[in-house]
Write an enzyme that holds these catalytic residues in place. Structure first.
Site, mmCIF file in Angstrom:
data_model
loop_
_atom_site.group_PDB
_atom_site.id
_atom_site.type_symbol
_atom_site.label_atom_id
_atom_site.label_comp_id
_atom_site.label_asym_id
_atom_site.label_seq_id
_atom_site.Cartn_x
_atom_site.Cartn_y
_atom_site.Cartn_z
ATOM 1 N N GLY A 18 -3.373 6.930 11.077
ATOM 2 C CA GLY A 18 -2.914 6.371 9.806
ATOM 3 C C GLY A 18 -1.907 7.214 9.045
ATOM 4 C CG HIS A 115 7.766 -0.082 19.289
ATOM 5 N ND1 HIS A 115 6.579 -0.207 19.985
ATOM 6 C CD2 HIS A 115 8.674 0.414 20.160
ATOM 7 C CE1 HIS A 115 6.775 0.187 21.240
ATOM 8 N NE2 HIS A 115 8.029 0.571 21.371
ATOM 9 C CG ASP A 156 6.273 -4.736 21.443
ATOM 10 O OD1 ASP A 156 6.087 -4.482 20.240
ATOM 11 O OD2 ASP A 156 5.988 -3.951 22.352
HETATM 12 C C1 GRF Z 1 3.172 5.157 15.291
HETATM 13 O O1 GRF Z 1 3.978 5.875 16.189
HETATM 14 C C2 GRF Z 1 3.582 3.703 15.267
HETATM 15 O O2 GRF Z 1 4.942 3.517 15.488
HETATM 16 C C3 GRF Z 1 2.827 3.154 16.430
HETATM 17 O O3 GRF Z 1 1.585 3.809 16.389
HETATM 18 C C4 GRF Z 1 1.727 5.077 15.767
HETATM 19 C C5 GRF Z 1 0.744 5.147 14.649
HETATM 20 O O4 GRF Z 1 0.674 6.416 14.068
HETATM 21 N N1 GRF Z 1 2.783 1.714 16.387
HETATM 22 P P1 GRF Z 1 -0.145 6.640 12.721
HETATM 23 O O5 GRF Z 1 -1.552 6.081 12.964
HETATM 24 O O6 GRF Z 1 0.544 5.905 11.635
HETATM 25 O O7 GRF Z 1 -0.174 8.117 12.509
#
Ligand code: GRF
Length: 200
Positions: A18, A115, A156
């Site tokens: 998160g 993403h 996606d």
């Molecule tokens: C991020 O790299 C996001 O792009 C991908 O999952 C990851 C989540 O990271 N979909 P976090 O939980 O926000 O630290």
């Protein structure tokens, strides 16, 4: 914290740490995003994202097939939460589950995903977490980045709303590249959420 009831509600779905949620919370708190985070939900009851939400005083829900008695229950619960809080924009920030189609249909053009690469490159099945950065390094690409896109029923493949570029530098490992991209994610998601709120 910006908790004005006149602010539109957003909700965030996460599965892991998160850090993107945290970055969004900070931007809401300082008023850069004029919104209220109505709730955060995760398919993973142990996700640190839920803890981050609680610490920020945001209702945090574990919503999974286990807690809701199956995938129809997940759909029902998410629809209920969206409706109850009149959520205008739903943000997928590291959400590892496919969102039920009925949830996507409930918020047309208002569900976004982040993403960690420049879609359509390095997207699709198996392209999550470190796998994305490993694939970028393996390809020899000199650039990667961040994509924010609308979530549609074809995962996606939803329209790209915003992209930002990050350089791949000599000696990069999936970890160093991933950290560079993640920092860019933190500075990108809130900008698109703000823009989306302004035009919806
Ligand atoms: C991020 O790299 C996001 O792009 C991908 O999952 C990851 C989540 O990271 N979909 P976090 O939980 O926000 O630290």
């Amino acid at each position: 914290m910006s908790l004005s009831v006149s602010h539109p509600s957003i909700a965030v779905l996460c599965s892991g740490g998160g850090s993107n949620l945290q970055a969004l919370i900070s931007r809401v708190d300082c008023g850069d995003v004029e919104a209220r985070i109505a709730w955060v939900a995760s398919n993973n009851g142990n996700a640190f994202a839920l803890e981050r939400a609680r610490r920020a005083g945001i209702p945090a829900h574990h919503v999974s097939a286990l807690t809701e008695g199956g995938s129809e229950g997940v759909e029902r619960k998410l629809l209920e939460l969206l409706e109850e809080h009149s959520v205008r924009v739903l943000v997928l920030a590291g959400y590892m589950k496919v969102l039920p189609a009925a949830v996507i249909r409930a918020l047309p053009g208002r569900v976004v995903n982040i993403h960690p690469a420049l879609l359509p490159a390095f997207g699709g099945k198996g392209m999550y977490g470190a796998h994305v950065h490993e694939a970028v390094l393996k390809s020899g690409a000199q650039w990667t980045g961040v994509t924010i896109h609308l979530v549609t029923e074809n995962y996606d493949e939803g329209p790209v709303l915003r992209q930002r570029v990050a350089a791949v530098v000599p000696g990069d490992t999936p970890a160093t590249l991933g950290a560079r991209v993640l920092a860019l994610e933190h500075d990108t998601l809130w900008r698109e959420v703000r823009a989306l709120l302004e035009r919806t």
